[in-house]
Motif scaffolding. Structure first.
Motif, PDB file in Angstrom:
ATOM      1  N   ASP A  70      73.112 137.203 116.263  1.00 35.55           N
ATOM      2  CA  ASP A  70      72.231 136.488 117.472  1.00 35.55           C
ATOM      3  C   ASP A  70      71.817 135.134 117.403  1.00 35.55           C
ATOM      4  O   ASP A  70      71.634 134.489 116.224  1.00 35.55           O
ATOM      5  N   CYS A  71      71.520 134.582 118.440  1.00 38.84           N
ATOM      6  CA  CYS A  71      71.003 133.286 118.491  1.00 38.84           C
ATOM      7  C   CYS A  71      69.324 133.426 118.022  1.00 38.84           C
ATOM      8  O   CYS A  71      69.122 132.668 117.252  1.00 38.84           O
ATOM      9  N   LYS A  86      77.222 144.539 115.289  1.00 35.36           N
ATOM     10  CA  LYS A  86      77.660 143.326 115.113  1.00 35.36           C
ATOM     11  C   LYS A  86      78.510 143.149 113.786  1.00 35.36           C
ATOM     12  O   LYS A  86      79.552 142.398 113.664  1.00 35.36           O
ATOM     13  N   GLU A 392      77.390 132.353 117.610  1.00 32.63           N
ATOM     14  CA  GLU A 392      76.220 133.297 117.964  1.00 32.63           C
ATOM     15  C   GLU A 392      77.165 134.148 118.948  1.00 32.63           C
ATOM     16  O   GLU A 392      77.863 133.919 119.976  1.00 32.63           O
ATOM     17  N   LEU A 393      76.828 135.609 118.355  1.00 40.05           N
ATOM     18  CA  LEU A 393      77.523 136.608 119.134  1.00 40.05           C
ATOM     19  C   LEU A 393      76.842 137.840 118.961  1.00 40.05           C
ATOM     20  O   LEU A 393      75.715 138.170 118.319  1.00 40.05           O
ATOM     21  N   THR A 394      77.247 138.924 119.789  1.00 36.72           N
ATOM     22  CA  THR A 394      76.562 140.329 119.866  1.00 36.72           C
ATOM     23  C   THR A 394      78.013 141.228 119.987  1.00 36.72           C
ATOM     24  O   THR A 394      78.637 140.897 120.646  1.00 36.72           O
ATOM     25  N   SER A 419      69.963 137.601 126.156  1.00 33.08           N
ATOM     26  CA  SER A 419      69.352 136.569 125.031  1.00 33.08           C
ATOM     27  C   SER A 419      68.060 135.969 125.261  1.00 33.08           C
ATOM     28  O   SER A 419      67.644 135.727 126.314  1.00 33.08           O
ATOM     29  N   ARG A 424      75.305 134.046 123.927  1.00 34.33           N
ATOM     30  CA  ARG A 424      76.234 134.467 123.048  1.00 34.33           C
ATOM     31  C   ARG A 424      77.430 134.912 123.495  1.00 34.33           C
ATOM     32  O   ARG A 424      77.563 135.550 124.873  1.00 34.33           O
TER      33      ARG A 424
END
Length: 473
Positions: A70-71, A86, A392-394, A419, A424
């Motif tokens: 996550d951011c 994740k 940055e991902l989910t 977010s 993300r």
């Protein structure tokens, strides 16, 4: 190895700590810090040393770092399911990248501590009303009210608790092991349903065949039980309170996470963050934005890795798709000439952020791919190792970045934009990126032709649309 005296270790307190929140009560902050100092550290020195050893392989061109999450983590979004999603996504991407690169992939979550964010302005104005800006759940609340936006030191204790929970879930997940064939079947499901999946079908099939024969990428190149946690070491009061000296070695470790990084906004050579990071033995990283000069990079190496220890220092570059090809070469050339064994990692997210017509912060998938392509292109030209990705991902089905195989547009952003800060990649976009990066390792990696073709295509894509604005860390 670090064997600092107490006075030397505390030197950072005499310096300016940029991005430090304006805590309303020094006495309350001191009480929280004392409480944290009495708690057990969240990670063990041996775990940190293991990650340093893995990153030393990346510095030598024998491993690849995949760092993602996550951011900004949220207290109210914490659940075992979300953490698992994740971790599964990171593992799916790792399988793809390990097969294409033929080296081990080191998996580091941007999690279990990513609760604070640096901001470009101290305040935010909405409808004529000005309040302190949201700095992450570790500092204040996202709701736009005076009560929510007031920095609250008690949130540091909450961050400790939720980070411990996340690490407990990560460790249990790792102990449970992973069926790589079942994991890859999820990636094959993505290939089957993706509008661009046909492009990756042959490569996905080759991975499945290798997994069936028990040789996904050779020997021990995919250690599935190793998962590490990282975050930006922004709040030095919190970090210092959890710093401990290992009684066996006498070395000091930040106990809040396996790997910490300094953001582009807090990497001042005379600042408190660099001084504090110089006192800990964890593997550490520094974000290098487009304003970074070779002289600054070399000075950071001298301050943070004077012994030139492989795996100690990672440079995470975040230049932007339009700038990486002419800004990164001078850094790589000078740092390589110095002999410093840094790990070079690409953050293609933070230099490519802009505001959509709807007001949402977003990123173009094509720009993200283009920056990674430029990063690989520069390292290929110098004969150096493109050592990793910072994404940055989910694992959730969010609509925060535009483009990708499903071709999300500006009109889609409102559907599931969750977010708290920066946009993300969702799970499908992250897998899409992994397959595209696989093409950049060597000719024919995914059966779609030489990587130069992918680089050229991505470079062309990068020159469409709005100029990005720098964002976050």
């Amino acid at each position: 190895m670090l064997t600092l005296t107490g006075e030397a270790a505390a030197h950072w307190r005499t310096l300016v700590a940029h991005q430090r929140p304006e805590w309303p009560s020094t006495a309350e902050l001191d009480e929280v810090v004392d409480h944290l100092a009495a708690l057990l550290p969240l990670v063990k020195p041996q775990e940190c040393d293991t990650l340093t050893a893995r990153l030393a392989q990346a510095a030598e061109g024998k491993a690849f770092l995949l760092q993602g999450g996550d951011c900004a983590e949220r207290f109210d979004c914490l659940s075992t399911r979300v953490i698992h999603s994740k971790l599964r996504l990171l593992q799916q991407m790792a399988v793809i990248l390990a097969h294409a690169s033929a080296v081990p992939v080191v998996k580091v979550g941007r999690m279990a501590g990513q609760y604070a964010k640096p901001r470009s302005r101290p305040t935010e104005t909405v409808a004529g009303r000005t309040l302190p800006v949201y700095r992450g759940d570790a500092v204040n609340g996202i709701g736009f009210s005076q009560a929510e936006r007031l920095p609250d030191p008690a949130r540091l204790l909450r961050m400790y608790d939720v980070s411990r929970y996340t690490l407990d879930v990560m460790r249990a997940y790792a102990r449970g092991g992973t069926d790589l064939r079942q994991l890859h079947r999820r990636s094959q499901d993505f290939v089957a349903r993706s509008p661009v999946g046909e492009r990756y079908e042959e490569f996905a099939g080759r991975i499945a065949q290798a997994l069936s024969s028990g040789n996904a990428c050779g020997d021990d190149r995919l250690p599935t039980t190793e998962l590490f946690a990282s975050h930006e070491g922004l709040l030095l009061d919190y970090e210092a309170a959890l710093t401990r000296r290992d009684p066996r070695s006498g070395r000091r470790y930040a106990g809040s996470g396996h790997m910490l990084w300094i953001g582009d906004r807090t990497r001042q050579l005379d600042g408190a963050h660099v001084a504090y990071f110089a006192t800990i033995d964890n593997p550490i990283a520094v974000k290098l934005g487009p304003a970074t000069t070779p002289e600054q990079a070399l000075a950071l190496i001298d301050r943070l890795d004077p012994d030139r220890r492989p795996g100690r220092l990672t440079f995470i570059v975040r230049m932007g798709a339009h700038r990486v090809r002419y800004l990164l070469p001078q850094l790589v050339e000078k740092v390589t000439a110095s002999g410093a064994p840094v790990v070079w990692v690409c953050d293609p997210m933070h230099g490519n952020t802009f505001e959509a017509p709807s007001g949402h912060k977003t990123r173009r998938f094509d720009d993200i791919v283009a920056e990674v392509a430029g990063f690989f292109e520069v390292h290929k030209a110098f004969g150096t190792h493109a050592g990793g990705l910072h994404i940055e991902l989910t694992g959730e089905d969010v609509t925060e970045c535009v483009g990708g195989g499903a071709d999300l547009g500006f009109d889609d952003l409102h559907r599931n934009y969750e977010s708290a800060c920066d946009p993300r990649l969702n799970a499908d976009q992250a897998l899409d990126l992994a397959f595209l990066v696989a093409e950049m390792f060597h000719p024919g990696a995914t059966g779609t032709g030489a990587p130069d073709a992918a680089v050229d295509a991505a470079a062309r894509q990068a020159h469409h649309g709005s100029s990005p604005a720098s964002s976050g860390t």
